[in-house]
Design a protein around this motif. Sequence first.
Motif, PDB file in Angstrom:
ATOM      1  N   THR A  97       0.816  -1.212   0.000  1.00  0.00           N
ATOM      2  CA  THR A  97       0.000   0.000   0.000  1.00  0.00           C
ATOM      3  C   THR A  97       0.855   1.270   0.000  1.00  0.00           C
ATOM      4  O   THR A  97       0.309   2.358   0.089  1.00  0.00           O
ATOM      5  CB  THR A  97      -0.947   0.013   1.216  1.00  0.00           C
ATOM      6  OG1 THR A  97      -0.164   0.055   2.424  1.00  0.00           O
ATOM      7  CG2 THR A  97      -1.843  -1.212   1.237  1.00  0.00           C
ATOM      8  N   GLN A 152       2.478  -4.137  -6.731  1.00  0.00           N
ATOM      9  CA  GLN A 152       1.486  -3.112  -7.018  1.00  0.00           C
ATOM     10  C   GLN A 152       1.010  -3.199  -8.466  1.00  0.00           C
ATOM     11  O   GLN A 152      -0.179  -3.044  -8.745  1.00  0.00           O
ATOM     12  CB  GLN A 152       2.058  -1.721  -6.719  1.00  0.00           C
ATOM     13  CG  GLN A 152       2.224  -1.469  -5.235  1.00  0.00           C
ATOM     14  CD  GLN A 152       2.888  -0.136  -4.943  1.00  0.00           C
ATOM     15  OE1 GLN A 152       3.582   0.439  -5.781  1.00  0.00           O
ATOM     16  NE2 GLN A 152       2.686   0.353  -3.730  1.00  0.00           N
ATOM     17  N   ILE A 170      -1.386  -6.109  -8.734  1.00  0.00           N
ATOM     18  CA  ILE A 170      -2.704  -5.748  -8.193  1.00  0.00           C
ATOM     19  C   ILE A 170      -3.479  -4.925  -9.211  1.00  0.00           C
ATOM     20  O   ILE A 170      -4.656  -5.190  -9.468  1.00  0.00           O
ATOM     21  CB  ILE A 170      -2.563  -4.997  -6.855  1.00  0.00           C
ATOM     22  CG1 ILE A 170      -2.110  -5.956  -5.768  1.00  0.00           C
ATOM     23  CG2 ILE A 170      -3.881  -4.316  -6.467  1.00  0.00           C
ATOM     24  CD1 ILE A 170      -1.742  -5.288  -4.469  1.00  0.00           C
ATOM     25  N   THR A 212      -7.591  -3.985  -3.597  1.00  0.00           N
ATOM     26  CA  THR A 212      -6.288  -3.844  -2.923  1.00  0.00           C
ATOM     27  C   THR A 212      -6.402  -4.300  -1.478  1.00  0.00           C
ATOM     28  O   THR A 212      -5.514  -4.981  -0.964  1.00  0.00           O
ATOM     29  CB  THR A 212      -5.800  -2.384  -3.002  1.00  0.00           C
ATOM     30  OG1 THR A 212      -5.675  -2.022  -4.386  1.00  0.00           O
ATOM     31  CG2 THR A 212      -4.461  -2.213  -2.304  1.00  0.00           C
TER      32      THR A 212
END
Length: 165
Positions: A44, A66, A69, A89
């Motif tokens: 995150t 990332q 995702i 996420t």
Amino acid sequence: GGPAFLAPIHSALAMFILEQRAVGAPWQPWVAALPEAIPSFPMTYGPEDLEGLQASPVRRVVELEQNSISQDFSVAREFMPQLTLEEYTWARTMVKSRVFGLRSLSGGELEQEVIAMVPLADFINHPLDGVVAANVAPSYDAKTGVFRVAATTDIEAGAGVYWDY
């Protein structure tokens, strides 16, 4: 076929978690107990957080995750059109922060890595260095499919359960 997930197993577990949020779903009580966010989880991290990692190989791993995702979210929306990137996420973060690699826990009985989510094992904490010691050890029996958490020492009622993972 169309586009495929970059991380199919993590995506499948994330989609399961999202599906189980529905009232009356068999795993809804467990999903409802999951944290709303894990802001310190590297997946995150924003650009400023990543900048702090500079040229570290960790930065590249985080960026790849990332990207996965983001791409997998596009595929997931084909199955759940109302799904938001924030929701997806969150679900992938819950998976990444909670999966167990069963190959190592099986003592090498499994030829390939298999991951699993074990809701009861969510309550096992990592011991604080120098404060408390590990007092349980998980294992997985590939022949029976049993995931076991065994005490490695006596544990007093009300005491924490710790595994050094």
